[in-house]
Design a protein around this motif. Sequence first.
Motif, short mmCIF file in Angstrom:
data_model
loop_
_atom_site.label_atom_id
_atom_site.label_comp_id
_atom_site.label_asym_id
_atom_site.label_seq_id
_atom_site.Cartn_x
_atom_site.Cartn_y
_atom_site.Cartn_z
N GLN A 51 -49.89 46.18 -48.64
CA GLN A 51 -49.63 47.60 -48.40
C GLN A 51 -48.40 48.09 -49.16
O GLN A 51 -48.35 49.22 -49.63
N HIS B 261 -58.68 48.30 -48.57
CA HIS B 261 -57.42 48.20 -47.83
C HIS B 261 -57.67 48.19 -46.32
O HIS B 261 -56.96 47.52 -45.57
N GLN C 202 -52.43 58.35 -45.54
CA GLN C 202 -52.36 56.89 -45.61
C GLN C 202 -51.66 56.32 -44.38
O GLN C 202 -52.09 55.31 -43.82
N LEU D 121 -57.99 55.07 -45.77
CA LEU D 121 -57.41 53.99 -46.59
C LEU D 121 -58.33 53.53 -47.71
O LEU D 121 -57.88 52.94 -48.68
N GLY E 183 -54.01 56.53 -41.59
CA GLY E 183 -55.03 55.50 -41.77
C GLY E 183 -54.54 54.12 -41.40
O GLY E 183 -55.26 53.33 -40.76
N ILE E 184 -53.31 53.79 -41.79
CA ILE E 184 -52.73 52.49 -41.46
C ILE E 184 -52.58 52.35 -39.95
O ILE E 184 -52.95 51.32 -39.37
#
Length: 298
Positions: free
Chosen positions: A291, A248, A12, A244, A15-16
């Motif tokens: 988030q 998102h 994650q 994600l 991915g962010i």
Amino acid sequence: MNLQIQSFSKPQIIGILATISAAIIFGVYPPAAKAAYQEGANIIFIVLITTICRMAALNIAVLIKRHKIFKRKEDYKFTVLAGVCQALSVIGIFGASYYLPGAVVIIIMFTYSLMLLAFSAFKNEIKLNVVNIGTTIFALIGLGLVLKVYEYSNIQNIIGISLAFMAALTTFARTYIYGQQGRKRNPLTVGAESFIVASLCVLLLMFWEMPEIPSSQFGITMTALCVAASVLGTFGMFYGVAMLGPYHFSMLMKLEPVFTTIFGILLIGDLLSLSQYFGIAVVLISLISLQLFDRQKT
């Protein structure tokens, strides 16, 4: 409602970071393209060169990693659909921009995050709650302020609005497919296949109008910047949506027009108003809240 800050897994976090990087890099594209247009380039040229270069870069990366493309026949239909949607979304955005103010086009296009939220909830992939519904709506309001949609009153053009919603629908479709395919296949392979199809589709634009290159060195430099931004941003896009999930990812990508506005100041001398700064703050707060507080896997 009891809001708790969620913890993030390593995928994650990657991915962010990938998505934020893509949003920042993609933000360079519109002002650089505008500068290239001012130097004689036309829309067909920019769409063709960026799409084909993105396809080439993805396929080179796949070759380096020794992955095979079009390996599984069961994925062909998704590849073709995603590639066609990729091409149509680009055509829709640039086509709508001919009839409508660019800010209005972007706001309509970014309604695809609402489509992803509703569709993901319908598929029981995420649960609707106050956080994701509220942050989605407030992020769109913030974008409206950043792009100064309130200044435009004459937007009653059916063709432009139709093209903008076509861009939103096809962006929703391709993002969802990229997210689903990227979870079970290498994201770069998914991208390489889809952009082969997209490149073949955009080549058909030459039957409408032939590409025109910039007439100055500055225009060529700005075109090169467009290409670099689109290529580098594409890598972040495919890894971001795979790690994600489509919804998102789509929310974080709302940073793109924020950075587009900022880069517009740096590249072509655009200025920000107080309401635009407020809009940037609304977008950032909405995305950070999503988030931190939407505690579910997508």
